[in-house]
Scaffold this motif. Structure first.
Motif, PDB file in Angstrom:
ATOM      1  N   LYS A 178     -24.112 -20.910  39.436  1.00 37.65           N
ATOM      2  CA  LYS A 178     -24.877 -21.951  38.838  1.00 37.65           C
ATOM      3  C   LYS A 178     -24.311 -23.326  38.903  1.00 37.65           C
ATOM      4  N   SER A 179     -22.922 -23.305  38.826  1.00 36.70           N
ATOM      5  CA  SER A 179     -22.030 -24.623  38.754  1.00 36.70           C
ATOM      6  C   SER A 179     -21.923 -25.010  40.309  1.00 36.70           C
ATOM      7  N   GLY A 180     -21.888 -23.985  41.408  1.00 44.01           N
ATOM      8  CA  GLY A 180     -21.632 -24.446  42.604  1.00 44.01           C
ATOM      9  C   GLY A 180     -20.100 -24.597  42.980  1.00 44.01           C
ATOM     10  N   PHE A 181     -19.224 -24.262  41.747  1.00 44.87           N
ATOM     11  CA  PHE A 181     -17.763 -24.503  41.861  1.00 44.87           C
ATOM     12  C   PHE A 181     -17.191 -23.279  42.682  1.00 44.87           C
ATOM     13  N   VAL A 182     -16.457 -23.624  43.802  1.00 49.92           N
ATOM     14  CA  VAL A 182     -15.718 -22.477  44.357  1.00 49.92           C
ATOM     15  C   VAL A 182     -14.205 -22.484  44.491  1.00 49.92           C
ATOM     16  N   PRO A 183     -13.421 -21.416  43.572  1.00 47.60           N
ATOM     17  CA  PRO A 183     -12.217 -21.584  43.205  1.00 47.60           C
ATOM     18  C   PRO A 183     -11.476 -21.287  44.594  1.00 47.60           C
ATOM     19  N   ALA A 184     -10.549 -22.111  44.641  1.00 51.52           N
ATOM     20  CA  ALA A 184      -9.530 -22.111  45.788  1.00 51.52           C
ATOM     21  C   ALA A 184      -8.173 -22.513  45.236  1.00 51.52           C
ATOM     22  N   ALA A 185      -6.899 -22.439  46.384  1.00 56.16           N
ATOM     23  CA  ALA A 185      -5.734 -22.878  45.432  1.00 56.16           C
ATOM     24  C   ALA A 185      -5.850 -24.341  45.187  1.00 56.16           C
ATOM     25  N   ASP A 186      -5.486 -24.656  44.077  1.00 55.73           N
ATOM     26  CA  ASP A 186      -5.083 -25.980  43.418  1.00 55.73           C
ATOM     27  C   ASP A 186      -6.578 -26.843  43.426  1.00 55.73           C
ATOM     28  N   ALA A 187      -7.940 -26.030  43.385  1.00 55.95           N
ATOM     29  CA  ALA A 187      -9.121 -26.468  43.538  1.00 55.95           C
ATOM     30  C   ALA A 187      -9.397 -26.869  41.980  1.00 55.95           C
ATOM     31  N   VAL A 188      -9.987 -27.953  41.418  1.00 57.23           N
ATOM     32  CA  VAL A 188     -10.395 -28.371  40.309  1.00 57.23           C
ATOM     33  C   VAL A 188     -11.955 -28.606  40.087  1.00 57.23           C
ATOM     34  N   PRO A 189     -12.651 -27.943  39.212  1.00 52.34           N
ATOM     35  CA  PRO A 189     -14.086 -28.252  39.084  1.00 52.34           C
ATOM     36  C   PRO A 189     -14.396 -29.595  38.774  1.00 52.34           C
ATOM     37  N   THR A 190     -15.357 -30.209  39.070  1.00 48.17           N
ATOM     38  CA  THR A 190     -15.922 -31.603  38.905  1.00 48.17           C
ATOM     39  C   THR A 190     -16.197 -31.500  37.179  1.00 48.17           C
ATOM     40  N   GLU A 191     -16.491 -32.661  36.596  1.00 45.36           N
ATOM     41  CA  GLU A 191     -16.744 -32.648  35.134  1.00 45.36           C
ATOM     42  C   GLU A 191     -18.218 -31.793  35.075  1.00 45.36           C
ATOM     43  N   SER A 192     -19.263 -32.097  36.071  1.00 51.89           N
ATOM     44  CA  SER A 192     -20.432 -31.427  35.859  1.00 51.89           C
ATOM     45  C   SER A 192     -20.591 -30.079  36.076  1.00 51.89           C
ATOM     46  N   GLN A 193     -19.514 -29.492  37.029  1.00 49.13           N
ATOM     47  CA  GLN A 193     -19.179 -28.260  37.267  1.00 49.13           C
ATOM     48  C   GLN A 193     -18.557 -27.508  36.090  1.00 49.13           C
ATOM     49  N   ALA A 194     -17.848 -28.366  35.506  1.00 54.06           N
ATOM     50  CA  ALA A 194     -17.000 -27.671  34.305  1.00 54.06           C
ATOM     51  C   ALA A 194     -18.029 -27.473  33.335  1.00 54.06           C
ATOM     52  N   LEU A 195     -18.858 -28.543  32.978  1.00 56.34           N
ATOM     53  CA  LEU A 195     -19.888 -28.377  31.902  1.00 56.34           C
ATOM     54  C   LEU A 195     -20.455 -27.110  32.132  1.00 56.34           C
ATOM     55  N   GLN A 196     -21.053 -26.865  33.461  1.00 60.00           N
ATOM     56  CA  GLN A 196     -22.205 -25.609  33.929  1.00 60.00           C
ATOM     57  C   GLN A 196     -21.357 -24.406  33.490  1.00 60.00           C
ATOM     58  N   LEU A 197     -20.086 -24.472  33.846  1.00 61.97           N
ATOM     59  CA  LEU A 197     -19.189 -23.286  33.926  1.00 61.97           C
ATOM     60  C   LEU A 197     -19.133 -22.705  32.236  1.00 61.97           C
ATOM     61  N   LEU A 198     -19.042 -23.768  31.533  1.00 60.80           N
ATOM     62  CA  LEU A 198     -18.710 -23.527  29.972  1.00 60.80           C
ATOM     63  C   LEU A 198     -20.418 -23.209  29.208  1.00 60.80           C
ATOM     64  N   ASP A 199     -21.248 -23.314  29.894  1.00 58.41           N
ATOM     65  CA  ASP A 199     -22.552 -23.007  29.195  1.00 58.41           C
ATOM     66  C   ASP A 199     -23.306 -21.816  29.785  1.00 58.41           C
ATOM     67  N   TYR A 200     -23.273 -20.545  29.333  1.00 51.12           N
ATOM     68  CA  TYR A 200     -23.878 -19.388  29.789  1.00 51.12           C
ATOM     69  C   TYR A 200     -25.067 -19.256  29.295  1.00 51.12           C
ATOM     70  N   ARG A 201     -26.215 -19.173  30.022  1.00 53.63           N
ATOM     71  CA  ARG A 201     -27.509 -18.969  29.691  1.00 53.63           C
ATOM     72  C   ARG A 201     -28.195 -17.838  30.445  1.00 53.63           C
ATOM     73  N   SER A 202     -29.001 -17.012  29.531  1.00 51.05           N
ATOM     74  CA  SER A 202     -29.796 -15.967  29.984  1.00 51.05           C
ATOM     75  C   SER A 202     -31.167 -15.824  29.342  1.00 51.05           C
ATOM     76  N   GLU A 203     -31.856 -14.863  29.457  1.00 51.13           N
ATOM     77  CA  GLU A 203     -33.177 -14.987  28.683  1.00 51.13           C
ATOM     78  C   GLU A 203     -33.043 -14.578  27.194  1.00 51.13           C
ATOM     79  N   HIS A 204     -31.913 -13.860  27.251  1.00 51.53           N
ATOM     80  CA  HIS A 204     -31.558 -13.372  25.653  1.00 51.53           C
ATOM     81  C   HIS A 204     -30.553 -14.179  24.935  1.00 51.53           C
TER      82      HIS A 204
END
Length: 71
Positions: free
Chosen positions: A15-41
């Motif tokens: 969902k976030s488009g973040f690809v973890p790699a050595a020393d990679a840091v997510p953008t602010e937008s990616q970080a916000l998406q990583l922290l918000d899990y949503r499903s139908e339930h």
């Protein structure tokens, strides 16, 4: 309700488009998406989520919940 960590991590990374790699840091937008899990339930908002990459294996090593909503 049980959500396997592997499933949660796969959904959040896709969902976030973040690809973890050595020393990679997510953008602010990616970080916000990583922290918000949503499903139908449910929706889970994390205060913190640490993703560790060792030996080409991704793991969530720490999850700090902020809030959980269930339908």
């Amino acid at each position: 309700m049980v959500i396997p960590g592997k499933e949660l991590l796969e959904v959040q990374l896709a969902k976030s488009g973040f690809v973890p790699a050595a020393d990679a840091v997510p953008t602010e937008s990616q970080a916000l998406q990583l922290l918000d899990y949503r499903s139908e339930h449910c929706r889970i908002v994390f205060r913190g989520l640490i993703i560790d990459c060792e030996d080409s294996v991704l793991r969530v090593t720490d999850m700090t919940l902020h809030s959980v909503w269930l339908r």
